[in-house]
Design an enzyme around this catalytic site. Structure first.
Site, PDB file in Angstrom:
ATOM      1  N   GLU A  84      78.498  54.951  68.143  1.00 60.00           N
ATOM      2  CA  GLU A  84      78.034  53.816  68.935  1.00 60.00           C
ATOM      3  C   GLU A  84      77.451  54.268  70.274  1.00 60.00           C
ATOM      4  O   GLU A  84      78.031  55.088  70.967  1.00 60.00           O
ATOM      5  CB  GLU A  84      79.180  52.833  69.177  1.00 60.00           C
ATOM      6  CG  GLU A  84      79.757  52.219  67.915  1.00 60.00           C
ATOM      7  CD  GLU A  84      78.759  51.350  67.163  1.00 60.00           C
ATOM      8  OE1 GLU A  84      77.732  50.954  67.752  1.00 60.00           O
ATOM      9  OE2 GLU A  84      79.028  51.061  65.983  1.00 60.00           O
ATOM     10  N   ARG A  94      83.901  36.345  65.075  1.00 71.06           N
ATOM     11  CA  ARG A  94      83.533  35.596  63.866  1.00 71.06           C
ATOM     12  C   ARG A  94      84.763  35.161  63.093  1.00 71.06           C
ATOM     13  O   ARG A  94      84.775  34.111  62.438  1.00 71.06           O
ATOM     14  CB  ARG A  94      82.633  36.474  62.983  1.00 71.06           C
ATOM     15  CG  ARG A  94      82.163  35.801  61.693  1.00 71.06           C
ATOM     16  CD  ARG A  94      81.329  36.748  60.859  1.00 71.06           C
ATOM     17  NE  ARG A  94      82.073  37.933  60.439  1.00 71.06           N
ATOM     18  CZ  ARG A  94      82.898  37.966  59.377  1.00 71.06           C
ATOM     19  NH1 ARG A  94      83.103  36.871  58.648  1.00 71.06           N
ATOM     20  NH2 ARG A  94      83.516  39.091  59.053  1.00 71.06           N
ATOM     21  N   CYS A 147      86.575  45.867  67.887  1.00 70.41           N
ATOM     22  CA  CYS A 147      86.037  47.218  68.055  1.00 70.41           C
ATOM     23  C   CYS A 147      85.229  47.324  69.346  1.00 70.41           C
ATOM     24  O   CYS A 147      85.459  48.222  70.161  1.00 70.41           O
ATOM     25  CB  CYS A 147      85.169  47.595  66.854  1.00 70.41           C
ATOM     26  SG  CYS A 147      86.109  47.995  65.369  1.00 70.41           S
ATOM     27  N   HIS A 171      82.162  53.993  64.311  1.00 71.97           N
ATOM     28  CA  HIS A 171      82.502  53.116  63.202  1.00 71.97           C
ATOM     29  C   HIS A 171      82.427  53.881  61.886  1.00 71.97           C
ATOM     30  O   HIS A 171      81.561  54.751  61.727  1.00 71.97           O
ATOM     31  CB  HIS A 171      81.530  51.925  63.142  1.00 71.97           C
ATOM     32  CG  HIS A 171      82.015  50.720  63.872  1.00 71.97           C
ATOM     33  ND1 HIS A 171      81.347  50.178  64.958  1.00 71.97           N
ATOM     34  CD2 HIS A 171      83.115  49.937  63.681  1.00 71.97           C
ATOM     35  CE1 HIS A 171      82.008  49.112  65.384  1.00 71.97           C
ATOM     36  NE2 HIS A 171      83.088  48.951  64.635  1.00 71.97           N
TER      37      HIS A 171
END
Length: 218
Positions: A84, A94, A147, A171
């Site tokens: 990342e 979500r 995350c 990830h």
């Protein structure tokens, strides 16, 4: 005179969203059990809970005094290790976390910067994983779930309390057992760990990141 091993903290998450395993923790454990030469690696499992995740990371940093921190998380559906580039100051869940919390458009840190870039050489890390035979790429988004929350928290801790630490986030895909009944990409935990070891060595040894294509059009 021998050089002392680099103190490394790796973190992985507990399972979430009904899963029975989390590949980030499975891989983190493997890296700590068989660390790359020249490193002393401690693995800590982090709760998939907003707020608590950063508290646990802070406690682990204070307990271990690492020089390098690599946080790892599951990105189901991605086919490779994704290093990342940036963490953003927003929680927008979500799904609920493991404590039932589901923040919407809330800052990770009140009055914190809009974003932090990783302090790791992300492109060198990608190149190292690929050289080790593990697919990898740069990611431009860590999402807006726990995350990214942890990644931003790590970067904020480095910026405000631990300037001597370098750290970032990777990830990882599902492991095969998670996708046995669905057509979704996966990677064996041992292969994930191999890529992470290569990433740690690159992060430890690279002062200036390499210049090569790693961007995205969307």
């Amino acid at each position: 005179m021998s050089t002392l091993p680099t103190r490394v903290l790796v973190t992985g998450f507990e399972p979430f969203d009904g899963e029975h395993a989390n590949p980030s923790w499975e891989a983190a454990r493997r890296v700590a059990q068989h660390p790359p030469p020249g490193t002393n690696v401690t693995a800590v499992q982090i709760s998939c809970v907003f707020g608590a995740a950063i508290d646990e990371l802070r406690d682990a940093i204070e307990a271990q005094s690492p020089e390098l921190v690599l946080c790892i998380g599951q990105a189901g559906g991605r086919p490779d290790l994704t290093v990342e580039r940036v963490a953003i100051n927003v929680d927008d869940a979500r799904i609920p976390d493991n404590a039932g919390r589901q923040p919407v458009d809330e800052p990770v840190v009140q009055a914190g910067p809009a974003a932090y870039f990783s302090s790791l050489p992300v492109k060198a890390c990608v190149a190292a994983a690929r050289k080790a035979g593990v697919p990898a790429s740069v990611s431009q988004t860590a999402g807006t779930f726990v995350c990214n929350h942890l990644f931003y928290g790590l970067a904020h801790l480095i910026a405000t309390q631990h300037p001597g630490i370098r750290g970032g986030f990777v990830h990882v895909p599902y492991v095969p057992a998670q996708v046995a009944h669905r057509a979704v990409p996966s990677m064996a935990a041992d292969d994930i760990a191999t890529g992470l070891r290569a990433i740690l060595v690159a992060a430890r040894d690279t002062v200036t990141d390499i210049r090569e294509t790693g961007g995205a059009t969307h």
